[in-house]
Design a protein around this motif. Structure first.
Motif, PDB file in Angstrom:
ATOM      1  N   ALA A  68       0.823  -1.210   0.000  1.00  0.00           N
ATOM      2  CA  ALA A  68       0.000   0.000   0.000  1.00  0.00           C
ATOM      3  C   ALA A  68       0.856   1.259   0.000  1.00  0.00           C
ATOM      4  N   GLY A  69       1.857   1.289   0.876  1.00  0.00           N
ATOM      5  CA  GLY A  69       2.727   2.456   0.935  1.00  0.00           C
ATOM      6  C   GLY A  69       3.553   2.621  -0.320  1.00  0.00           C
ATOM      7  N   ALA A  70       4.071   1.508  -0.837  1.00  0.00           N
ATOM      8  CA  ALA A  70       4.876   1.563  -2.058  1.00  0.00           C
ATOM      9  C   ALA A  70       4.033   2.019  -3.241  1.00  0.00           C
ATOM     10  N   ALA A  71       2.790   1.544  -3.306  1.00  0.00           N
ATOM     11  CA  ALA A  71       1.903   1.932  -4.402  1.00  0.00           C
ATOM     12  C   ALA A  71       1.598   3.419  -4.350  1.00  0.00           C
ATOM     13  N   ALA A  72       1.353   3.934  -3.155  1.00  0.00           N
ATOM     14  CA  ALA A  72       1.052   5.359  -3.008  1.00  0.00           C
ATOM     15  C   ALA A  72       2.239   6.213  -3.443  1.00  0.00           C
ATOM     16  N   ARG A  73       3.440   5.788  -3.074  1.00  0.00           N
ATOM     17  CA  ARG A  73       4.634   6.543  -3.471  1.00  0.00           C
ATOM     18  C   ARG A  73       4.829   6.496  -4.984  1.00  0.00           C
ATOM     19  N   ALA A  74       4.570   5.323  -5.575  1.00  0.00           N
ATOM     20  CA  ALA A  74       4.725   5.183  -7.021  1.00  0.00           C
ATOM     21  C   ALA A  74       3.755   6.099  -7.761  1.00  0.00           C
ATOM     22  N   VAL A  75       2.502   6.104  -7.336  1.00  0.00           N
ATOM     23  CA  VAL A  75       1.491   6.926  -8.003  1.00  0.00           C
ATOM     24  C   VAL A  75       1.808   8.409  -7.841  1.00  0.00           C
ATOM     25  N   ALA A  76       2.231   8.808  -6.648  1.00  0.00           N
ATOM     26  CA  ALA A  76       2.578  10.214  -6.423  1.00  0.00           C
ATOM     27  C   ALA A  76       3.720  10.635  -7.341  1.00  0.00           C
ATOM     28  N   HIS A  77       4.705   9.761  -7.488  1.00  0.00           N
ATOM     29  CA  HIS A  77       5.836  10.071  -8.365  1.00  0.00           C
ATOM     30  C   HIS A  77       5.380  10.201  -9.817  1.00  0.00           C
ATOM     31  N   LEU A  78       4.559   9.258 -10.277  1.00  0.00           N
ATOM     32  CA  LEU A  78       4.117   9.275 -11.671  1.00  0.00           C
ATOM     33  C   LEU A  78       3.267  10.501 -11.978  1.00  0.00           C
ATOM     34  N   ARG A  79       2.402  10.866 -11.050  1.00  0.00           N
ATOM     35  CA  ARG A  79       1.560  12.047 -11.265  1.00  0.00           C
ATOM     36  C   ARG A  79       2.409  13.311 -11.369  1.00  0.00           C
ATOM     37  N   ALA A  80       3.447  13.390 -10.538  1.00  0.00           N
ATOM     38  CA  ALA A  80       4.302  14.577 -10.552  1.00  0.00           C
ATOM     39  C   ALA A  80       5.244  14.587 -11.751  1.00  0.00           C
ATOM     40  N   ALA A  81       5.673  13.406 -12.174  1.00  0.00           N
ATOM     41  CA  ALA A  81       6.686  13.314 -13.227  1.00  0.00           C
ATOM     42  C   ALA A  81       6.126  13.433 -14.632  1.00  0.00           C
ATOM     43  N   ASP A  82       4.843  13.081 -14.809  1.00  0.00           N
ATOM     44  CA  ASP A  82       4.319  13.014 -16.175  1.00  0.00           C
ATOM     45  C   ASP A  82       2.833  13.360 -16.229  1.00  0.00           C
ATOM     46  N   PRO A  83       2.511  14.599 -16.598  1.00  0.00           N
ATOM     47  CA  PRO A  83       1.095  14.986 -16.717  1.00  0.00           C
ATOM     48  C   PRO A  83       0.323  14.101 -17.691  1.00  0.00           C
ATOM     49  N   VAL A  84       1.019  13.560 -18.692  1.00  0.00           N
ATOM     50  CA  VAL A  84       0.357  12.710 -19.686  1.00  0.00           C
ATOM     51  C   VAL A  84      -0.238  11.468 -19.033  1.00  0.00           C
ATOM     52  N   LEU A  85       0.457  10.928 -18.036  1.00  0.00           N
ATOM     53  CA  LEU A  85       0.004   9.702 -17.392  1.00  0.00           C
ATOM     54  C   LEU A  85      -1.114   9.949 -16.379  1.00  0.00           C
ATOM     55  N   ARG A  86      -1.309  11.203 -15.997  1.00  0.00           N
ATOM     56  CA  ARG A  86      -2.331  11.504 -14.989  1.00  0.00           C
ATOM     57  C   ARG A  86      -3.720  11.089 -15.445  1.00  0.00           C
ATOM     58  N   LEU A  87      -3.993  11.217 -16.734  1.00  0.00           N
ATOM     59  CA  LEU A  87      -5.314  10.841 -17.249  1.00  0.00           C
ATOM     60  C   LEU A  87      -5.618   9.385 -16.934  1.00  0.00           C
ATOM     61  N   ALA A  88      -4.668   8.503 -17.238  1.00  0.00           N
ATOM     62  CA  ALA A  88      -4.869   7.079 -16.966  1.00  0.00           C
ATOM     63  C   ALA A  88      -5.009   6.829 -15.470  1.00  0.00           C
ATOM     64  N   ILE A  89      -4.196   7.500 -14.666  1.00  0.00           N
ATOM     65  CA  ILE A  89      -4.259   7.318 -13.216  1.00  0.00           C
ATOM     66  C   ILE A  89      -5.623   7.738 -12.682  1.00  0.00           C
ATOM     67  N   ASP A  90      -6.124   8.887 -13.156  1.00  0.00           N
ATOM     68  CA  ASP A  90      -7.412   9.384 -12.678  1.00  0.00           C
ATOM     69  C   ASP A  90      -8.564   8.468 -13.091  1.00  0.00           C
ATOM     70  N   LEU A  91      -8.490   7.912 -14.298  1.00  0.00           N
ATOM     71  CA  LEU A  91      -9.574   7.067 -14.783  1.00  0.00           C
ATOM     72  C   LEU A  91      -9.540   5.663 -14.191  1.00  0.00           C
ATOM     73  N   VAL A  92      -8.350   5.120 -14.015  1.00  0.00           N
ATOM     74  CA  VAL A  92      -8.224   3.739 -13.542  1.00  0.00           C
ATOM     75  C   VAL A  92      -8.390   3.641 -12.035  1.00  0.00           C
TER      76      VAL A  92
END
Length: 239
Positions: free
Chosen positions: A15-39
């Motif tokens: 759970a903690g590792a997943a949260a850190r991964a998602v936070a990093h991806l959202r900050a690192a790549d706006p393009v990927l945020r769409l998939a994160i928000d939808l999934v």
């Protein structure tokens, strides 16, 4: 003999590792945020196999077959052996392996895997956990019928490695084209270059791209609820 079941369970501290991964991806790549928000939340799980041999043998059997057909053949194979071990495979004539439904190519691949497991070329699960990703890919890819794709799936789903981006995977490439709005699939080289910004969480990025490929239409109106899926679908060329 009953088929060994591969149970799936969340990795310790997932759970903690997943949260850190998602936070990093959202900050690192706006393009990927769409998939994160939808999934929704990242929910990758580990698949447990009793050995490296068992994990790779099942992967070989499943190549280029539907899940139903592959599961049936794998069950016949396990039932035909005194024990599901490399030694048992090596003691079984080619005709015996073929009788379970294996093609000649897969029977040869399984025999090669068994030989390399017994002589130590293929690491045990315990040994693999101490090796880096590149070394594991190199050693597993030397097995007949086990390509880079299969080795990368082993890293992701059996060892829980967090920074694997299978750039040759069609699902990952399709997902990337969807989130970027590109008309064509990215080349593996282009995907690898873009994916540098996702490190050290490229496994999570891959998971979101797989889910994006499954969604197809990424418009919010087309998504009534978040998707809850875990594994990739192997394409016909996947090895």
């Amino acid at each position: 003999m009953a088929e060994p079941k591969a149970a799936a369970a969340a990795a310790p501290g997932a759970a903690g590792a997943a949260a850190r991964a998602v936070a990093h991806l959202r900050a690192a790549d706006p393009v990927l945020r769409l998939a994160i928000d939808l999934v929704g939340p990242y929910e990758a799980e580990l698949r447990h196999a009793p050995s490296t041999f068992a994990a790779l043998a099942e992967a070989i059997v499943h190549q280029q077959l539907s899940t139903t057909v592959a599961t049936t053949i794998f069950g016949r194979l396990v039932a035909a052996l005194a024990a599901f071990t490399p030694e048992a495979v090596l003691a079984t004539p080619d005709e015996g392996l073929r009788a379970a439904g294996l093609s000649r190519a897969k029977a040869l691949a399984l025999a090669d895997l068994a030989a390399r497991c017994t002589n130590g070329e293929v690491p045990t699960l315990e040994e693999a956990r101490a090796l880096d990703d590149a070394t594991i890919v190199e050693r597993l890819s030397a097995v007949r019928g086990v390509g880079r794709w299969t080795a990368e799936m082993f890293l992701i789903f059996h060892l829980g490695r967090p920074d694997v981006l299978p750039t040759g995977d069609l699902g990952v490439r399709r997902g990337f084209a969807l989130v970027t709005g590109a008309a064509d699939l990215p080349t593996p080289k282009a995907l690898a270059a873009h994916g540098e910004r996702w490190a050290p969480h490229r496994t999570a990025a891959s998971w979101y791209l797989w889910r994006a490929a499954e969604l197809g239409d990424l418009s919010p109106a087309a998504q009534p609820a978040p998707v809850r899926r875990n594994g990739p679908k192997q394409d016909a060329a996947g090895q």
